[in-house]
Write a protein that holds these residues in place. Sequence first.
Motif, PDB file in Angstrom:
ATOM      1  N   PHE A   1     137.168  65.529  66.928  1.00 56.49           N
ATOM      2  CA  PHE A   1     136.793  65.602  68.344  1.00 56.49           C
ATOM      3  C   PHE A   1     137.505  66.768  69.026  1.00 56.49           C
ATOM      4  CE2 PHE A   1     135.791  61.134  67.453  1.00 56.49           C
ATOM      5  CZ  PHE A   1     134.500  61.089  67.937  1.00 56.49           C
ATOM      6  N   ALA A   2     138.723  67.068  68.568  1.00 57.83           N
ATOM      7  CA  ALA A   2     139.423  68.238  69.103  1.00 57.83           C
ATOM      8  C   ALA A   2     138.656  69.503  68.749  1.00 57.83           C
ATOM      9  CB  ALA A   2     140.844  68.300  68.544  1.00 57.83           C
ATOM     10  N   HIS A   3     138.098  69.568  67.530  1.00 55.07           N
ATOM     11  CA  HIS A   3     137.300  70.719  67.118  1.00 55.07           C
ATOM     12  C   HIS A   3     136.039  70.835  67.968  1.00 55.07           C
ATOM     13  CE1 HIS A   3     139.089  70.588  62.749  1.00 55.07           C
ATOM     14  NE2 HIS A   3     139.999  70.782  63.683  1.00 55.07           N
ATOM     15  N   LEU A   4     135.304  69.721  68.058  1.00 59.13           N
ATOM     16  CA  LEU A   4     134.026  69.735  68.784  1.00 59.13           C
ATOM     17  C   LEU A   4     134.236  69.976  70.279  1.00 59.13           C
ATOM     18  CD1 LEU A   4     132.364  66.671  66.987  1.00 59.13           C
ATOM     19  CD2 LEU A   4     131.858  69.094  66.610  1.00 59.13           C
TER      20      LEU A   4
ATOM     21  N   GLY B   1     139.131  63.778  72.137  1.00 59.39           N
ATOM     22  CA  GLY B   1     139.647  62.973  71.044  1.00 59.39           C
ATOM     23  C   GLY B   1     140.339  61.716  71.537  1.00 59.39           C
ATOM     24  N   GLY B   2     141.049  61.821  72.650  1.00 64.63           N
ATOM     25  CA  GLY B   2     141.692  60.645  73.223  1.00 64.63           C
ATOM     26  C   GLY B   2     140.692  59.587  73.626  1.00 64.63           C
ATOM     27  N   ASN B   3     139.488  60.011  73.959  1.00 64.64           N
ATOM     28  CA  ASN B   3     138.444  59.071  74.359  1.00 64.64           C
ATOM     29  C   ASN B   3     137.795  58.374  73.173  1.00 64.64           C
ATOM     30  OD1 ASN B   3     137.326  58.972  77.396  1.00 64.64           O
ATOM     31  ND2 ASN B   3     138.344  60.927  77.053  1.00 64.64           N
TER      32      ASN B   3
ATOM     33  N   LEU C   1     136.667  70.005  57.908  1.00 60.94           N
ATOM     34  CA  LEU C   1     138.120  69.836  57.818  1.00 60.94           C
ATOM     35  C   LEU C   1     138.645  68.856  58.862  1.00 60.94           C
ATOM     36  CD1 LEU C   1     139.248  73.536  57.215  1.00 60.94           C
ATOM     37  CD2 LEU C   1     139.201  71.674  55.555  1.00 60.94           C
ATOM     38  N   GLY C   2     137.829  68.551  59.854  1.00 65.19           N
ATOM     39  CA  GLY C   2     138.242  67.617  60.894  1.00 65.19           C
ATOM     40  C   GLY C   2     138.361  66.182  60.424  1.00 65.19           C
ATOM     41  N   PHE C   3     137.924  65.896  59.193  1.00 61.56           N
ATOM     42  CA  PHE C   3     138.043  64.543  58.650  1.00 61.56           C
ATOM     43  C   PHE C   3     139.347  64.343  57.886  1.00 61.56           C
ATOM     44  CE2 PHE C   3     133.507  65.058  59.320  1.00 61.56           C
ATOM     45  CZ  PHE C   3     133.131  63.835  59.833  1.00 61.56           C
ATOM     46  N   VAL C   4     140.177  65.402  57.790  1.00 62.20           N
ATOM     47  CA  VAL C   4     141.463  65.310  57.106  1.00 62.20           C
ATOM     48  C   VAL C   4     142.424  64.481  57.968  1.00 62.20           C
ATOM     49  CG1 VAL C   4     143.438  66.656  56.311  1.00 62.20           C
ATOM     50  CG2 VAL C   4     141.125  67.503  55.928  1.00 62.20           C
ATOM     51  N   PRO C   5     143.306  63.660  57.356  1.00 60.00           N
ATOM     52  CA  PRO C   5     144.259  62.853  58.133  1.00 60.00           C
ATOM     53  C   PRO C   5     145.084  63.679  59.106  1.00 60.00           C
ATOM     54  CG  PRO C   5     144.281  62.179  55.839  1.00 60.00           C
ATOM     55  CD  PRO C   5     143.398  63.394  55.905  1.00 60.00           C
TER      56      PRO C   5
ATOM     57  N   LEU D   1     132.434  60.440  63.785  1.00 60.23           N
ATOM     58  CA  LEU D   1     132.412  61.898  63.802  1.00 60.23           C
ATOM     59  C   LEU D   1     133.751  62.488  63.393  1.00 60.23           C
ATOM     60  CD1 LEU D   1     130.413  62.579  67.107  1.00 60.23           C
ATOM     61  CD2 LEU D   1     129.599  62.846  64.760  1.00 60.23           C
ATOM     62  N   SER D   2     134.779  61.627  63.329  1.00 60.66           N
ATOM     63  CA  SER D   2     136.099  62.115  62.971  1.00 60.66           C
ATOM     64  C   SER D   2     136.805  61.192  61.986  1.00 60.66           C
ATOM     65  CB  SER D   2     136.969  62.279  64.228  1.00 60.66           C
ATOM     66  OG  SER D   2     138.207  62.860  63.920  1.00 60.66           O
TER      67      SER D   2
END
Length: 389
Positions: free
Chosen positions: A309-312, A245-247, A300-304, A376-377
Motif C-alpha cells: 500500500f505504501a508503494h501504491l 497502508g495504515g488504513n 516486492l511489496g509482498f515481502v515481509p 493487495l499487500s
Amino acid sequence: MTYIDEDFNYYSSRKPSETDDKHESSLIGNAAGMGRSDEYQDPLSKHEFGDEPAEQKNGLARFFANGKYPLEQRIENKKRGIGRQKYPFVVWLLTTIMVAVFIYELVVNGRQQGTPISFKPTVNPMLGPSESALINVGARFPPCMKTVDQVPVTLLLPCMNDTANPPDRTCPISDLCGFGGIADGETPNQWFRFITAIFLHAGIIHIVLNMLAQCIVSAQIEREMGSGGFFIVYFAAGIFGNVLGGNFALVGVPSVGASGAIFGTVAVTWVDLLTHWRYHYKPKTRLVYMTVELIVGIALGFVPYVDNFAHLGGFLMGLLVGTIFYPVICTSRRQRLLMYGIRLAMVPIVIVLYVLLVRNFYTSDPYAACSGCRYLSCIPTNANNHCKG
C-alpha cells in the motif's frame, strides 16, 4: 550528463543572427510551432520560473531551481537528458540520514539480542533487526498510533531482548512503542510514525535495494525538477503511502521503508514520459520498460515488513503532486492553459485524499469498508491467519 552545463549556453553566450534564426527554425522551431529564435520564449518562464537568469537568483530561488531558458533550449536539453541542476542534494542528504538510521537500528538490536541481525526467535529474511526492535525505533505500527481493538496496547509481544522460541520474555505493546511508552489508560497517538517509517529499513537487503533506486531514479528526478519540487513530491508520496497502508494493511505487522517515497519519484518519470512523449528516444520502448519495472516493484511489496500500500499510495500521490511541480514544456498558449488547469485540479484532489484517509484511519475500521484490500499487500498463510492476523 544529467545537468545543465553552465559553460555551454549557446543562446545566452552569443547574439543570434538572421542566419541562425532560419537554421534554428528549421531544426527546432517547427516542433515548437514558432518562428524566429529571437522570438522564442518559454511560455512557463514568467509565471513559474521568474524573469531573472538563474545565476542572479538568491539562495531560495536556487533551492527551487528557478531559471529562465528559451523554449528551444529547454526542448534540446530535454532531448539530451539535461536537468535543471547539477547535483541531487536532497537525495544525497536523505540517503546519508537513512544509512545512519539503519546503523542505529542494528546497534539497538545488537544491544538487545547480542547480534545486529535478528536470528532468534525468528530470522528476519531481510537481514535486519527484530520486529520488536523495528516497532521500538519508529516503524508504522497502528497499535502505537491509535486504539486497535484487535491489537490493544496491553497485548504481550516478544521483548526486544527475547531470543527464545517460543518467546520466554514478553512485553506489552505500550512498552515496545518506545518514545516514552504509552501510559496506562492513555490513548495511543504516535502519529509521527507516518513520517519516521520512511527513514527506517527492515534489513540490509531492503536498504540496499531502496538506496540504489533512490540514488539512480530519484536523483535524476531531482536534477530534472529541482530540489524544492522534488522535496515536496518525495515526502507527500512517502507520507501518503504510509497513510494508505495504515488504513488497509495488517494492523499487527510493522511496516518500514522509503519505498512509497521512491515510488512517488518513479511516478514523476511517468508524468515526464506522457507529457514529453515526442522528445523521448523510443518512447514506446521506454513505456514497456517502465511498466515492467512498476510490476516488479509492486511484486516486492509482498515481502515481509514491506507494505504494498505504501508503494501504491506513493505512486498515486507522486502522479498527482508530480503533475503540479514537474516543469512541463508547453509550446503553445493552449497547452500552457491546459497544464495550468490540470495543476489547479490536482490540488483539491490531493487535499481531499489526505483528509479522507487520515480521518478514516482514526475514526473507522478500514477492514469493514474494504475487507479484500488487505490481499493487495499480503499473501495468505497460516502465519498471518490468512491475512486476518
